[in-house]
Scaffold this motif. Sequence first.
Motif, mmCIF file in Angstrom:
data_model
loop_
_atom_site.group_PDB
_atom_site.id
_atom_site.type_symbol
_atom_site.label_atom_id
_atom_site.label_comp_id
_atom_site.label_asym_id
_atom_site.label_seq_id
_atom_site.Cartn_x
_atom_site.Cartn_y
_atom_site.Cartn_z
ATOM 1 N N UNK A 42 0.836 -1.203 0.000
ATOM 2 C CA UNK A 42 0.000 0.000 0.000
ATOM 3 C C UNK A 42 0.868 1.248 0.000
ATOM 4 N N UNK A 43 0.234 2.358 -0.401
ATOM 5 C CA UNK A 43 0.835 3.683 -0.302
ATOM 6 C C UNK A 43 0.280 4.380 0.931
ATOM 7 N N UNK A 44 1.138 5.030 1.688
ATOM 8 C CA UNK A 44 0.679 5.882 2.784
ATOM 9 C C UNK A 44 0.207 7.210 2.198
ATOM 10 N N UNK A 45 -1.035 7.556 2.444
ATOM 11 C CA UNK A 45 -1.583 8.814 1.934
ATOM 12 C C UNK A 45 -1.499 9.936 2.960
ATOM 13 N N UNK A 46 -1.006 9.594 4.141
ATOM 14 C CA UNK A 46 -0.713 10.610 5.161
ATOM 15 C C UNK A 46 0.369 10.035 6.071
ATOM 16 N N UNK A 47 0.928 10.850 6.930
ATOM 17 C CA UNK A 47 1.926 10.360 7.872
ATOM 18 C C UNK A 47 1.258 9.391 8.856
ATOM 19 N N UNK A 48 1.891 8.233 9.051
ATOM 20 C CA UNK A 48 1.268 7.191 9.868
ATOM 21 C C UNK A 48 2.229 6.697 10.947
ATOM 22 N N UNK A 49 1.822 6.849 12.207
ATOM 23 C CA UNK A 49 2.520 6.157 13.286
ATOM 24 C C UNK A 49 1.911 4.783 13.516
ATOM 25 N N UNK A 50 0.638 4.637 13.139
ATOM 26 C CA UNK A 50 -0.063 3.366 13.237
ATOM 27 C C UNK A 50 -0.809 3.107 11.942
ATOM 28 N N UNK A 51 -1.091 1.845 11.702
ATOM 29 C CA UNK A 51 -1.901 1.453 10.562
ATOM 30 C C UNK A 51 -3.028 0.561 11.077
ATOM 31 N N UNK A 52 -4.258 0.982 10.816
ATOM 32 C CA UNK A 52 -5.415 0.168 11.193
ATOM 33 C C UNK A 52 -5.823 -0.719 10.030
ATOM 34 N N UNK A 53 -6.010 -1.999 10.304
ATOM 35 C CA UNK A 53 -6.565 -2.943 9.343
ATOM 36 C C UNK A 53 -7.867 -3.492 9.919
ATOM 37 N N UNK A 54 -8.832 -3.760 9.051
ATOM 38 C CA UNK A 54 -10.049 -4.425 9.489
ATOM 39 C C UNK A 54 -9.752 -5.922 9.620
ATOM 40 N N UNK A 55 -9.962 -6.487 10.816
ATOM 41 C CA UNK A 55 -9.794 -7.927 11.019
ATOM 42 C C UNK A 55 -10.436 -8.295 12.344
ATOM 43 N N UNK A 56 -11.343 -9.290 12.315
ATOM 44 C CA UNK A 56 -12.134 -9.504 13.521
ATOM 45 C C UNK A 56 -12.415 -10.953 13.865
ATOM 46 N N UNK A 57 -11.888 -11.934 13.116
ATOM 47 C CA UNK A 57 -12.277 -13.315 13.418
ATOM 48 C C UNK A 57 -11.124 -14.266 13.159
ATOM 49 N N UNK A 58 -10.053 -14.072 13.915
ATOM 50 C CA UNK A 58 -8.891 -14.926 13.792
ATOM 51 C C UNK A 58 -7.856 -14.519 14.825
ATOM 52 N N UNK A 59 -6.842 -15.336 14.968
ATOM 53 C CA UNK A 59 -5.760 -15.049 15.909
ATOM 54 C C UNK A 59 -4.537 -14.577 15.136
ATOM 55 N N UNK A 60 -3.965 -13.460 15.564
ATOM 56 C CA UNK A 60 -2.771 -12.920 14.922
ATOM 57 C C UNK A 60 -1.545 -13.400 15.688
ATOM 58 N N UNK A 61 -0.633 -14.022 14.958
ATOM 59 C CA UNK A 61 0.588 -14.532 15.585
ATOM 60 C C UNK A 61 1.747 -13.546 15.484
#
Length: 492
Positions: free
Chosen positions: A78-97
């Motif tokens: 992806x391209x950052x369209x603004x300065x980002x200290x964090x990036x939010x992703x939509x994800x709601x039904x799984x375990x992140x390792x």
Amino acid sequence: MPLSLGSRVPRRLKATLLASAVSVCLVAASAPAEPLGVGDRLFPYLGNPGYDVSSYDLSFTYGGDNGKPLQAVTTIDAWATENLERVNLDFAHGTVDAVEVDGLPAEFTTAGEDLVVTPKIPLPQGSWMRITVHHTSDPVPEKGRDGGWVRTADGLAMANQADAAHLVFPCNDHPSDKAMFTFHVTAPDGYTAVANGLPAGVTRTGGTTTWTYRTQHPMATELAQVSIGRSTVVHRTGPHGLPLRDVVPTEDREALEPWLARTPDQIAWMESKVGTYPFETYGVLMASVATGFELETQTLSLFEKKLFTEPALPRWYVESIMVHELSHQWFGDSVSPGTWSDVWLNEGHATLYEALYADEKANRPLETRMKAAYGASDRWREAGGPPALPKPPKPRQKIGVFRANVYDGAALVLYALRQEIGKPDFERLERAWVLAHRDGTATTADFERLASVIAGRDLSAFFQAWLYGEKTPPMPGHPDWQPAPPPRTAKK
């Protein structure tokens, strides 16, 4: 937040500015993570600001019909369209390792239905980023919630519309951010995997097979499709040499062939109405599943097998439903809604062409269907809102925004427009619309502007009344049409 400081800046000032920038980063990073969204009126927490996805690379490993979560890796460029200290992703039904950003381990947490990623190095506006998420993808639905993976009699398929792709993989889950997709699906021998796009390789290792598919056109997350099952892939050729592939349960291959054979003629019929088919392939996925709906997943539409095996359903009806999902490849897939309030453009067009097909192929008059829709339109508007201003979905409500007001109610708007500007101009509008916005997104305002240009006059008053009015306006050319009276209630 990195700053670009010219060589003429005094060393002391440069040090001060850098210290200030680091301080801002630390303050931002220490603030609590929160769910974000792109401000969609109907789904306020879908999508995320600050970046534009270019591509998804999705890897799923299916262990067989054991109900266990799939092991998965999602890579997002992806391209950052603004300065980002964090990036939010939509994800709601799984375990992140684990999560990596540009190859470096990144911190992560959750907020609402967002996966919030904090890279080691903040991302300046205009920079390119690669986010890799190692996670599970759970085929067992949350209690009271539909969408995402659906269990079939012999495996899995996807049904992500409208807000469920993020139940399967981390993403920017809004149709305004379309991207290219690559799928790698690994399953035990005996299963077949098919996904959107064209095949790009098959490898076999120690009792498992991995299939790779790639799209050649950008796609919204809600249109992603992966089928894993004991399936047969049936190949044929469509208009202009278009490669077609259908996916059916192996045991039903012969019985379903008469329906599969209809697709080339249906594509030719649609092309005669709106122009060349917009993608690299097409086909139908006939799954042994009870979803209660069919779904226009890009290049591979999902159908319940029982639609084709139920003897009580007339042939003309089944074929018109096939055309409904096919027409979505132009309206909704190639031209995607800018917001979910624009969904009437998807469903209204698909319903109109479904009805036109039944009119021309089965002598089921379009005018009769539209007159019936006119009679019910006021009730639909009261229940679901005007076509372009649908009421928000209730939490965990299966039907969501997909009510009659955005199907036949929206087709009625298009029929009224055809009556208002004449059939020749309407047909020019349809072709111009899918050509002007191919592979992109578009809004109701875009459609209104193009219709006014084609008609040579301002149609804003027409659209305001038909798309946003609480009551259905008079039908051009049919002054005798009347809304049906409200149903009478029994006296107590």
